[in-house]
Design an enzyme around this catalytic site. Structure first.
Site, PDB file in Angstrom:
ATOM      1  N   ILE A  92       7.246   6.955 -10.138  1.00  0.00           N
ATOM      2  CA  ILE A  92       6.160   7.507 -10.043  1.00  0.00           C
ATOM      3  C   ILE A  92       5.060   7.198 -12.308  1.00  0.00           C
ATOM      4  O   ILE A  92       4.517   6.449 -12.290  1.00  0.00           O
ATOM      5  CB  ILE A  92       5.248   8.631  -9.659  1.00  0.00           C
ATOM      6  CG1 ILE A  92       6.113   8.125  -8.274  1.00  0.00           C
ATOM      7  CG2 ILE A  92       4.070   8.681  -9.777  1.00  0.00           C
ATOM      8  CD1 ILE A  92       5.903   9.718  -7.013  1.00  0.00           C
ATOM      9  N   GLY A  98       0.319  -1.555   0.017  1.00  0.00           N
ATOM     10  CA  GLY A  98       0.302  -0.196  -0.021  1.00  0.00           C
ATOM     11  C   GLY A  98       1.202   1.652  -0.200  1.00  0.00           C
ATOM     12  O   GLY A  98       0.215   2.409   0.987  1.00  0.00           O
ATOM     13  N   ILE A 142       7.938   3.428   1.963  1.00  0.00           N
ATOM     14  CA  ILE A 142       9.402   3.958   1.621  1.00  0.00           C
ATOM     15  C   ILE A 142       9.334   5.364   2.073  1.00  0.00           C
ATOM     16  O   ILE A 142      10.246   5.835   2.230  1.00  0.00           O
ATOM     17  CB  ILE A 142      10.277   3.555   0.194  1.00  0.00           C
ATOM     18  CG1 ILE A 142      11.839   3.949   0.214  1.00  0.00           C
ATOM     19  CG2 ILE A 142       9.409   4.858  -0.597  1.00  0.00           C
ATOM     20  CD1 ILE A 142      12.191   3.138  -0.550  1.00  0.00           C
ATOM     21  N   ALA A 199       2.826   2.669  -4.796  1.00  0.00           N
ATOM     22  CA  ALA A 199       2.509   2.078  -6.391  1.00  0.00           C
ATOM     23  C   ALA A 199       1.027   0.767  -5.796  1.00  0.00           C
ATOM     24  O   ALA A 199       0.729   1.024  -6.555  1.00  0.00           O
ATOM     25  CB  ALA A 199       3.635   1.139  -6.716  1.00  0.00           C
ATOM     26  N   LYS A 217       5.619  21.580 -10.393  1.00  0.00           N
ATOM     27  CA  LYS A 217       7.012  21.763 -10.644  1.00  0.00           C
ATOM     28  C   LYS A 217       7.008  22.340 -12.563  1.00  0.00           C
ATOM     29  O   LYS A 217       6.479  21.539 -13.303  1.00  0.00           O
ATOM     30  CB  LYS A 217       7.276  20.426 -10.602  1.00  0.00           C
ATOM     31  CG  LYS A 217       8.337  20.267 -11.645  1.00  0.00           C
ATOM     32  CD  LYS A 217       8.985  18.535 -10.919  1.00  0.00           C
ATOM     33  CE  LYS A 217      10.505  18.097 -11.166  1.00  0.00           C
ATOM     34  NZ  LYS A 217      10.649  16.244 -10.783  1.00  0.00           N
TER      35      LYS A 217
END
Ligand code: FAD
Length: 504
Positions: A348, A13, A45, A16, A78
């Site tokens: 991502i 979870g 992570i 990804a 961005k």
């Protein structure tokens, strides 16, 4: 009996797992029972906060409202990535998204820029692109609908920065609303079918057994199903991408958020800075062969904008890719399928493209081998092209520390070597139609890192010199007047998508 996939289990979870859950639920929610298992004890992570423009396509596919998404994730916008000290200490360039200048006929703008530069008629490349001009000036807006279609303001390419934990939570809400069932628990065992080696079920520590037709392995670096159970193999790229450790630390936000990610080369790696609404994310990526963890932490902590909000969190990785991202009835996404570098914020994107590829090649329960091969071949090409682009940043340098000297002198993939030679000799560049980074990206990084072509395309000489002068000046004027019309990034956020004030 139908042989359609009826049950899908997503293992993990993190970003990804929840991206997969959201994408699959959007398309298959009514036909399939989708479950996701994640372990709070193991956790995620917790990094991965800068993206590329492709994510807005994923959001559009999910029919997510952009302002709501930015608000919920403490996001910012961005326009590109600023690379400091890469070619040489003191160098700075921006890899901006979107277009560069104005193409003429069949020739891209940079070919005209190369000729103009030789004639002393050109300024630095970054002044000819909306993104690279606006970013360091702190300007941002999304595309305007009330300008001519030819205006750079009509089509502004941008990506997002966001809080990784909040992004996963946001997608979890989306997926659960569409029927995805979440189970908290730790998988202790993976059971394989005796006849064909497909995964039959996983067993949680509490004894619960969960079966599925298709398993999506989003368990992170450990690759619980794809590697630990199915031994799919890993192709290492550490000889080309030698960084193997990272330290991540958030710090207090100081000043308005910049509309770009910053990547600063250090003696044995590089440092990232990702501005969010409530805090700034930072990290150091480095090679443990060249610097100790303590030294890397000291460099990181002495180069933060504001007070650190905790101790640097250590992470270890091995650059490369899973040889078979889809093996039997298991499809690996995210870190379970491999990891290169956060340098160009590509991970991502690769999750997103993996989800979309899976939906396109959606199998029946037998997981037809040709579909698997196609998925794996496409994933491999995508990863290799990104790999080459990342290697370019390390290899094209004049820095003289041992780490950089090693990167400059290492042998590189022939695909990249050929393209560097071609670009240096002719200003041209060869790329596959489908690869993620476009010509403009390659050109900006090549030139930004000091690879300046000796020649330009012959057709460019058809433009008389006086016209070339006027053309270059015209492009500069358009870019600079468009940037003047853009609001400050912070003002744009305040007007459209301010997040709730929270403790960072
Ligand atoms: P994880 O976040 O590790 O999630 C794994 C999940 O599996 C967790 O929920 C865990 O609990 C679960 N799990 C594992 N084992 C079990 C078990 N036995 N039972 C139950 N559950 C289990 N990407 C970008 O695009 N942009 C960036 O700026 C960027 N920066 C990065 C910086 C660094 C230093 C690193 C290392 C990566 C970066 N990435 C970046 C990559 C990005 O972080 C990942 O692609 C993304 O977070 C996806 O991670 P994941 O979901 O695959 O794995």
């Amino acid at each position: 009996m139908s042989d359609h996939i009826r049950t899908i289990l997503i293992v993990g979870g993190g970003t990804a797992g929840w991206m997969a859950a959201a994408g699959l639920a959007k398309v298959l929610g009514r036909d399939c029972a989708i479950r996701l298992v994640e372990s709070e004890e193991i956790g995620t992570i917790g990094v991965g906060e800068a993206t590329v423009p492709h994510l807005s396509l994923f959001n559009r596919f999910l029919e997510i409202d952009e302002a709501e998404f930015v608000r919920q994730t403490q996001g910012t916008f961005k326009l590109g990535i600023q690379f400091n000290d890469w070619g040489r200490v003191g160098d700075s360039y921006i890899h901006g998204f979107g277009t560069l200048g104005h193409d003429v006929g069949m020739q891209p703008f940079h070919q005209y820029w190369l000729r103009a530069r030789q004639l002393g008629l050109a300024d630095e490349l970054g002044l000819y692109s909306l993104n690279t001009f606006a970013a360091p000036r702190g300007r941002f807006m999304t595309s305007a609908s009330d300008v001519p279609a030819t205006s750079p303001l009509a089509n502004i390419a941008y990506a997002y920065h966001f809080d990784a934990g909040r992004y996963a939570r946001y997608l979890r809400g989306y997926a659960e609303k569409r029927g995805v069932r979440r189970t908290e628990g730790k998988i202790a065992q993976t059971l394989l079918r005796a006849d064909d080696g497909f995964v039959e079920a996983v067993v949680l520590e509490n004894g619960e057994r969960i079966e599925a037709d298709l398993f999506i392995d989003c368990s992170g670096f450990r690759g619980l199903l794809i590697e630990q159970a199915l031994h799919s193999g890993y192709e290492e790229w550490t000889h080309w991408l030698p960084c193997n450790r990272a330290l991540a630390v958030a710090c207090e936000k100081v000043g308005p958020p910049t509309p770009y990610t910053r990547c600063t080369a250090r003696a044995s790696g590089w440092q990232w800075r990702i501005p969010l609404q409530h805090r700034t994310g930072n990290g150091m990526v480095y090679s443990s062969d060249h610097v100790s963890d303590d030294e890397a932490a000291a460099v990181l902590l002495s180069n933060l904008d504001g007070r650190p909000l905790g101790d640097p969190r250590p992470l270890r990785f091995v650059t490369g890719r899973r040889k078979q991202a889809w093996n039997r009835n298991v499809v690996a996404l995210g870190l379970a399928s491999g990891f290169m570098e956060p340098l160009e914020s590509t991970s991502i994107f690769m999750i997103q493209s993996g989800v979309m590829r899976l939906l396109t090649l959606l199998p029946r329960r037998d997981c037809h081998p040709v579909l698997r091969e196609r998925f794996n071949a496409q994933s491999a090409v995508e990863a290799e092209r990104i790999r080459d682009f990342l290697i370019l940043h390390y290899h094209a340098t004049q820095r003289d520390e041992p780490f950089w000297k090693q990167c400059r002198e290492m042998s590189i993939p022939t695909t990249l070597e050929d393209n560097i030679r071609l670009f240096r000799d002719t200003g041209s560049f060869f790329r596959d139609g489908n690869e993620m980074f476009g010509l403009v990206s390659w050109v900006q990084v090549m030139i930004g890192q000091g690879i300046l072509p000796e020649r330009y395309h012959a057709l460019v000489d058809q433009m008389p010199e006086a016209d070339l002068r006027q053309f270059m000046q015209g492009v500069r004027n358009v870019v600079s007047s468009c940037v003047d019309a853009m609001p400050p990034h912070e003002a744009f956020i305040a007007r459209h998508c301010t997040a709730e004030a929270v403790a960072a």
